[in-house]
Design a protein around this motif. Structure first.
Motif, PDB file in Angstrom:
ATOM      1  N   ARG A   1     -31.030   3.065  -1.002  1.00  0.00           N
ATOM      2  CA  ARG A   1     -30.900   1.694  -0.512  1.00  0.00           C
ATOM      3  C   ARG A   1     -30.263   0.789  -1.548  1.00  0.00           C
ATOM      4  O   ARG A   1     -29.743  -0.264  -1.222  1.00  0.00           O
TER       5      ARG A   1
ATOM      6  N   GLN B   1     -26.775  -0.420  -0.976  1.00  0.00           N
ATOM      7  CA  GLN B   1     -26.549  -1.589  -0.135  1.00  0.00           C
ATOM      8  C   GLN B   1     -26.924  -2.843  -0.931  1.00  0.00           C
ATOM      9  O   GLN B   1     -28.046  -3.328  -0.857  1.00  0.00           O
ATOM     10  N   THR B   2     -25.939  -3.404  -1.666  1.00  0.00           N
ATOM     11  CA  THR B   2     -26.247  -4.560  -2.491  1.00  0.00           C
ATOM     12  C   THR B   2     -26.241  -5.838  -1.688  1.00  0.00           C
ATOM     13  O   THR B   2     -26.805  -6.831  -2.100  1.00  0.00           O
ATOM     14  N   GLY B   3     -25.580  -5.815  -0.541  1.00  0.00           N
ATOM     15  CA  GLY B   3     -25.460  -7.032   0.232  1.00  0.00           C
ATOM     16  C   GLY B   3     -24.341  -7.933  -0.255  1.00  0.00           C
ATOM     17  O   GLY B   3     -24.098  -8.987   0.300  1.00  0.00           O
ATOM     18  N   VAL B   4     -23.631  -7.532  -1.301  1.00  0.00           N
ATOM     19  CA  VAL B   4     -22.542  -8.345  -1.836  1.00  0.00           C
ATOM     20  C   VAL B   4     -21.226  -7.806  -1.291  1.00  0.00           C
ATOM     21  O   VAL B   4     -20.877  -6.653  -1.497  1.00  0.00           O
ATOM     22  N   VAL B   5     -20.481  -8.682  -0.607  1.00  0.00           N
ATOM     23  CA  VAL B   5     -19.252  -8.248   0.058  1.00  0.00           C
ATOM     24  C   VAL B   5     -18.240  -7.712  -0.945  1.00  0.00           C
ATOM     25  O   VAL B   5     -17.512  -6.774  -0.670  1.00  0.00           O
ATOM     26  N   LEU B   6     -18.235  -8.321  -2.143  1.00  0.00           N
ATOM     27  CA  LEU B   6     -17.250  -7.905  -3.149  1.00  0.00           C
ATOM     28  C   LEU B   6     -17.402  -6.430  -3.487  1.00  0.00           C
ATOM     29  O   LEU B   6     -16.406  -5.713  -3.655  1.00  0.00           O
TER      30      LEU B   6
ATOM     31  N   SER C   1     -15.915  -4.426  -0.714  1.00  0.00           N
ATOM     32  CA  SER C   1     -14.447  -4.435  -0.715  1.00  0.00           C
ATOM     33  C   SER C   1     -13.905  -3.568  -1.833  1.00  0.00           C
ATOM     34  O   SER C   1     -12.903  -2.873  -1.657  1.00  0.00           O
TER      35      SER C   1
END
Lengths: 651, 169, 100
Positions: free
Chosen positions: A618, A621-626, A629
C-alpha cells in the motif's frame, strides 16, 4: 414439441409456482381457503396423468419414443443429453407414478388441512412427481441418475417435513446418508458403464453389450467379470433406494414423514425405483448369472427378514413399512430370477394396495389424533367403515387371496423363481413361501388389532373417532378398486388369461427364463393359496379368539421376540460399526490434524499473507499525482528503450 | 533558404516559449507565453502548406482553450500558491527521465524510414484548396473517428458542467 | 526546403519540454498547460509527416488531437475548480487523500 415433454414439465411448473407464490396465494385467500397451493399441484399432476394415459395408448399402438431433446454437455465422447425413452416399461411406470401421485395429492388436501407448511408440502409433492417422471422417462444413465438423486432429495425434504420434530429431522438425515452408501455404488456403476461403452444411452449400451461379455477387470486385486461388476454396482444403488437388506434401515424411520408421503414415496414409487432400474438394465443383468443370483438372494432374504420383523411391531406405519420392504424383496426376487416383467407387475399391483394401506393408516391416525400404536386401537370398524373396508381389501390383496391383484403378481413371482433354475432358487422359493404366510399373518394382525375387538385407547378419544373427510375417503375407494382389479391385466395362462402384462413388457425386458411346468404352476398356486389362508386364519385365531395368546408366546419365546421387536438390532449394529467408528475418526485425527492444522492453517494463512503483503504494497499508493506521473514517464521510457533495443537488434 | 530561416525562427521561438511556459511561477504569465507558442506553431503550419490547420490552431487553441484557462485562473485565488515551492521534490528524477526519453527518441530518429507517399500533392491541395482537401478526407475515410470525437466532446461538456457546478442544496 | 528531420527534432523537444513540466511542476494548471504543449509537439510531427508524405490523414489526426485536447482541458479545468473549492490550493502534492 412432443406432448410427452409436458408430462414431467407440468409437475415441475406446479412446483415452481407453488414454491414461489404458494405462500402469497395462501395469504390472499386467507387461512381457511387455501385454493392456490393444492389446485396448482393438482392441476399439474392431473394433466400429467392424462398425458400419461395418452402415452400408454401410443405405446400400445406401437409408437416407442427414444429421442434426445437437448444436448447439455459434449466433451470428447461424453455426451450428456436430456432425452426421453417411452417404451412399454416407462408406460407402466408413468401410469403408476402419475395415478398414485394424483390420488395422494387429493388425499393430502384433507390430510394436511391446517398445516402451516401446506403450500410447501404440495410443492414438494409436485417436485417429487417431476423427479420420479424424469427418472422413469430417462433414455440414458445420467438422466436416470439425476432423477434418482432428485427423488432422494425430495424424500429427504418430505421425511423431514415437520423439521421441528427432532426425530423427523434425524430420520430424514438417516434416509439421505444410508442412501448415499447405495448411490456411491450406483455412481461408480454409471462411470464404469461410460468407461466400458463410451456412451451413456441405454440403447447404445445394450447394443455394445455382447462385445464385452467375458471381459475381465481387476477390482481390488481380484480379476472378475466386467459385466458382473457393473451389474453389482448398479444393484448397490438399487439396494439403497429400494431398502433391501444391508441398507434397509432408513425406510422404517422414514415413516416420520407425513403419511401421504409414506404412501407415495416410500411405498408406491420412489422405493420401487431400484426395481425399475434393474428391469431397465435387464440386458446387463441377463449377461451376468452371478449378479442375478445375488439380486435374487438379496430379495428373498429381505422379504423373509422384513416379514418377521413386521410380525411383532406395534407401530401401524412401521408394520406397513416392513411389509413394503418385504414386498420389494419379492420384486427383487423376480428380477433376480429373470422374470423382470413379473417384478414390474408386482411393482404395479403393489403400488395400489400398499399406497392404499398407507393412506388407510393415515386415515386411522387422523381419527386417533396421531396415535400409531395398534395395541391402543381396536373396534374402529364401526366408526370408520370406509377405511375398514378399503384396508381389508388391501390386506386381502397383499396376502394373496385368489382373485385380487396381489395374488396374481405374487404367485407368478414364486412360480418364476422356482422355475428359473438358477442356483439357490429353491431356497429363495421356500423363503418366499414362508414370507407369503407371514405377510398374510401380519397384515391381518393389523386389521384385527385395529378394527376388531374393543377399543383399548383413551376413553375420551372415542368422541373424536370419525370417518375421514371425502377428500381422503375418495382416494381410498379409487385405490381399493385398483387393489382389487389391477391384477386382471396379468391373469396367467393357467387360469385362462393371456398373461397380457408380461406380453406387453416383453419387447423391453424379454421373457422369463422359464414358464415352469404345469405341475409346478398348480403346486405353487395351491401352496400360495394355502399360505395366505393359513396366515389369515392364524391371525384370526390368535387375535380374535385367544387374545391372550400373543402375550404368552412373546413371554415364552422372550429372546426371539425381543430380537424381532428390536429389528434384529440392525440399527444398533450400524451405530456401533459405522456411526461410532466414523465419529471417532472424525473427532480424533481428522478434527485435530486435518481441520485444525491443515485447513485452518491454509484458511488463516492465506488472508494473513495477503494482509502482510498489502501492508507493504500500500505504500506504493502515495496519493501524490506527481509520483504517478513519474512512474508513467518511466514506463514510457522503458517502452521506448525496448523498442529501440529491438530496432538495434540488441535483444 | 528563406524557408529555412523562417523555420529556424519559429522553431527556436517555440522551444524558448515552451520552456518559459513550464517554468513560470505566475500562472497568468505561463498562459500568455502559451499563446505565443500557439501563434508560432500556426506559423509553422503555414510553412507546411496547412493553412486551415493554422487557422484552427489560432481559433480553437488560442481563442477557446486558452481563454478557458484564463477564465479559470481568474476564478481562483492563487496568491498563496504563487509563494510556494514550484517544483516537486523528485524534480531531478523527472529531469533524468525526460533526458532519457529525448535520447531514446534521438536514437529512434536515426533509424527512421519514411513511409509510402500518398497522392495529396501540394499542387492538388492548392488546386482544391486546403479546407476542401481536409474535408474530403475527414468526412469520408475518417467519418467514424470524427463521430467518436464529437461524442467525446459531448461527454466532456456534460462532465465539466457536472463537476464544476455548485451543489444545489 | 526544410528537411523533415528538423520538424521531428522540434517535435521531440517540445514533447520533452511538456513532459518535463508535467513531471516536475506542482501547480496543477501548469501541469495542464504542459500537457497541451505535449499535444502540440505531437501535432507538429503529424503535420510535418502529412506534408512530406503527401497524405491528408496526418492533418485529420491533428484535428482529432485538437478536439481531444479541448475535451481534456474542459474536464481538467473543471477538476481544478473542484479541487480548489475543497482544498484552497492547486498544489498537487498537498492533496493526498488517495494515500494507501
Amino acid at each position: 414439441m412432443q406432448y410427452y415433454v409436458l408430462i414431467p414439465l407440468l409437475p415441475l411448473s406446479a412446483f415452481v409456482l407453488n414454491i414461489l407464490f404458494g405462500k402469497k396465494i395462501t395469504n390472499i385467500f386467507g387461512e381457511s381457503f387455501k385454493i392456490g397451493a393444492h389446485w396448482i399441484s393438482l392441476l399439474g399432476v392431473a394433466s400429467a396423468f392424462v398425458l400419461s394415459i395418452i402415452a400408454v395408448k401410443d405405446v400400445m399402438d406401437g409408437h416407442v419414443v427414444n429421442a434426445d431433446l437437448y444436448t447439455w454437455i459434449t466433451s470428447g465422447n461424453l455426451r450428456v443429453s436430456i432425452g426421453f425413452l417411452i417404451d412399454q416399461l416407462t408406460a407402466v411406470m408413468l401410469v403408476v407414478v402419475t395415478s398414485v401421485s394424483l390420488l395422494v395429492h387429493v388425499y393430502s388436501i384433507g390430510y394436511m388441512h391446517g398445516d402451516k407448511g401446506y403450500y410447501r408440502f404440495f410443492s414438494f409433492l409436485s417436485l417429487f412427481t417431476f423427479s420420479m417422471l424424469m427418472l422413469v422417462m430417462a433414455n440414458n444413465f445420467l438422466q436416470l441418475y439425476f432423477g434418482w438423486e432428485m427423488v432422494g432429495l425430495c424424500s429427504y425434504f418430505l421425511i423431514g417435513f415437520w423439521y421441528e420434530k427432532k426425530s423427523a429431522a434425524s430420520a430424514a438425515k438417516k434416509a439421505f446418508v444410508v442412501n448415499r452408501f447405495g448411490d456411491f455404488g450406483f455412481s461408480l456403476g454409471v462411470m464404469l458403464v461410460f468407461l466400458t461403452f463410451g456412451t451413456l444411452h441405454y440403447a447404445d449400451v445394450f447394443q455394445g453389450l455382447p462385445g464385452i461379455i467375458g471381459q475381465k477387470i481387476t477390482v481390488l486385486g481380484f480379476r472378475t467379470d466386467l459385466v458382473t461388476v457393473i451389474a453389482l454396482l448398479l444393484t448397490c444403488g438399487a439396494i439403497g433406494k429400494s431398502a433391501q437388506l444391508p441398507l434397509h434401515a432408513w425406510l422404517p424411520d422414514a415413516m416420520e414423514g407425513p403419511t401421504p408421503v409414506s404412501a407415495l414415496i416410500h411405498a408406491a414409487t420412489m422405493v420401487t425405483a431400484g426395481v425399475f432400474m434393474i428391469a431397465r438394465t435387464a440386458p446387463i443383468f441377463n449377461a451376468s448369472r452371478t449378479a442375478m443370483v445375488c439380486v435374487m438372494l438379496i430379495g428373498g432374504c429381505t422379504a423373509f427378514f422384513a416379514a418377521t420383523i413386521a410380525l411383532v411391531q406395534n407401530d401401524i406405519k412401521r408394520v406397513i413399512a416392513y411389509s413394503t420392504i418385504s414386498q420389494l424383496g419379492y420384486m427383487f426376487m423376480a428380477c433376480g430370477a429373470g422374470a423382470y416383467a413379473f417384478g414390474i407387475f408386482h411393482l404395479y399391483t403393489h403400488a395400489f394396495f400398499k399406497a392404499l394401506l398407507f393412506l388407510c393408516a393415515g386415515s386411522v391416525m387422523h381419527a386417533m389424533q396421531g396415535e400409531l400404536n395398534i395395541q391402543k386401537m381396536g373396534g374402529l370398524k364401526k366408526y370408520m367403515p370406509v377405511t375398514y373396508w378399503t384396508m381389508l381389501l388391501a390386506s386381502l390383496s397383499i396376502s394373496g387371496v385368489p382373485g385380487l391383484s396381489g395374488f396374481f403378481s405374487k404367485d407368478e413371482i414364486l412360480l418364476k423363481t422356482l422355475a428359473s433354475g438358477l442356483p439357490f432358487s429353491g431356497v429363495v422359493w421356500v423363503l418366499g413361501m414362508l414370507t407369503a404366510f407371514l405377510t398374510a399373518f401380519y397384515s391381518f394382525r393389523v386389521i384385527f388389532l385395529t378394527f376388531h375387538g374393543k377399543f383399548r385407547g383413551h376413553g375420551e378419544l372415542t368422541h373424536h373417532l370419525h370417518e375421514s373427510p371425502p377428500s381422503m375417503a375418495f382416494p381410498l375407494m379409487v385405490l381399493a378398486v385398483g387393489a382389487v382389479a389391477a391384477g386382471f391385466v396379468g391373469i396367467p395362462h393357467s387360469l385362462g388369461g393371456h398373461d397380457a402384462f408380461a406380453r406387453f413388457l416383453e419387447p423391453v425386458v424379454g421373457e422369463a427364463r422359464s414358464e415352469g411346468s404345469v405341475a409346478q404352476q398348480w403346486v405353487v398356486m395351491g401352496l400360495s393359496i394355502l399360505a395366505s389362508t393359513a396366515g389369515i386364519a392364524g391371525a384370526a385365531y390368535v387375535y380374535l379368539k385367544k387374545t391372550d395368546l400373543p402375550q404368552m408366546v412373546a413371554e415364552s419365546f422372550h429372546h426371539l421376540h425381543s430380537l424381532l421387536y428390536n429389528k434384529y438390532y440392525v440399527d444398533e449394529l450400524y451405530d456401533l460399526v459405522v456411526v461410532r467408528l466414523f465419529y471417532r475418526i472424525s473427532r480424533g485425527p481428522i478434527n485435530r490434524i486435518v481441520d485444525g492444522r491443515i485447513i485452518e492453517g491454509v484458511v488463516n494463512g492465506v488472508p494473513s499473507l495477503i494482509a502482510w503483503s498489502a501492508a507493504r504494497l500500500r505504500r506504493v499508493q502515495t496519493g501524490v499525482v506527481l509520483h504517478y506521473s513519474l512512474v508513467m514517464a518511466g514506463g514510457l521510457f522503458a517502452m521506448v528503450v525496448y523498442v529501440l533495443a529491438r530496432l538495434w537488434k540488441v535483444i | 533558404m528563406i524557408e529555412k530561416a523562417f523555420f529556424l525562427y519559429f522553431a527556436f521561438a517555440a522551444v524558448a516559449v515552451s520552456i518559459i511556459t513550464v517554468t513560470r511561477r505566475n500562472v497568468m504569465h505561463a498562459v500568455l507565453c502559451m499563446l505565443l507558442l500557439f501563434f508560432h506553431l500556426a506559423g509553422l503550419y503555414l510553412l507546411l502548406n496547412a493553412e486551415f490547420l493554422a487557422a484552427v490552431q489560432i481559433i480553437i487553441y488560442a481563442g477557446a482553450i486558452m481563454v478557458l484557462f484564463l477564465f479559470v485562473i481568474m476564478l481562483l485565488n492563487l496568491r498563496e500558491d504563487v509563494k510556494k515551492v514550484q517544483y516537486g521534490r523528485l524534480w531531478f528524477v523527472g529531469v533524468i527521465v525526460v533526458c532519457g526519453i529525448l535520447l531514446a527518441m534521438a536514437g529512434a530518429y536515426v533509424f527512421m524510414v519514411p513511409g509510402q507517399r500518398s497522392d495529396w500533392t501540394i499542387g492538388r491541395i492548392v488546386a482544391e484548396t486546403h479546407t476542401a482537401a481536409i474535408g474530403q478526407v475527414l468526412y469520408t475515410r475518417y467519418m467514424f473517428p470524427f463521430e467518436v470525437v464529437s461524442l467525446i466532446l459531448l461527454v466532456a461538456v456534460i462532465g465539466a458542467i457536472v463537476l464544476a457546478k455548485r451543489q444545489l442544496k | 526546403m526544410v528537411p523533415l528531420n528538423w520538424y521531428i527534432w522540434l517535435s521531440a523537444i517540445l514533447f520533452c519540454t511538456g513532459m518535463f513540466g508535467f513531471i516536475t511542476r506542482r501547480n496543477l494548471i501548469i501541469m495542464l498547460l504542459s500537457v497541451e504543449i505535449m499535444f502540440n509537439g505531437v501535432n507538429v510531427s503529424l503535420a510535418a509527416f502529412s506534408h512530406y508524405l503527401q497524405d491528408a490523414a496526418g492533418q485529420v489526426l491533428v484535428f482529432i488531437v485538437i478536439a481531444v485536447a479541448a475535451a481534456e482541458a474542459a474536464i481538467g479545468l473543471a477538476l481544478v475548480i473542484l479541487l480548489f473549492r475543497h482544498h484552497e490550493t492547486i498544489m498537487i502534492d498537498e492533496i493526498n487523500e488517495m494515500k494507501g
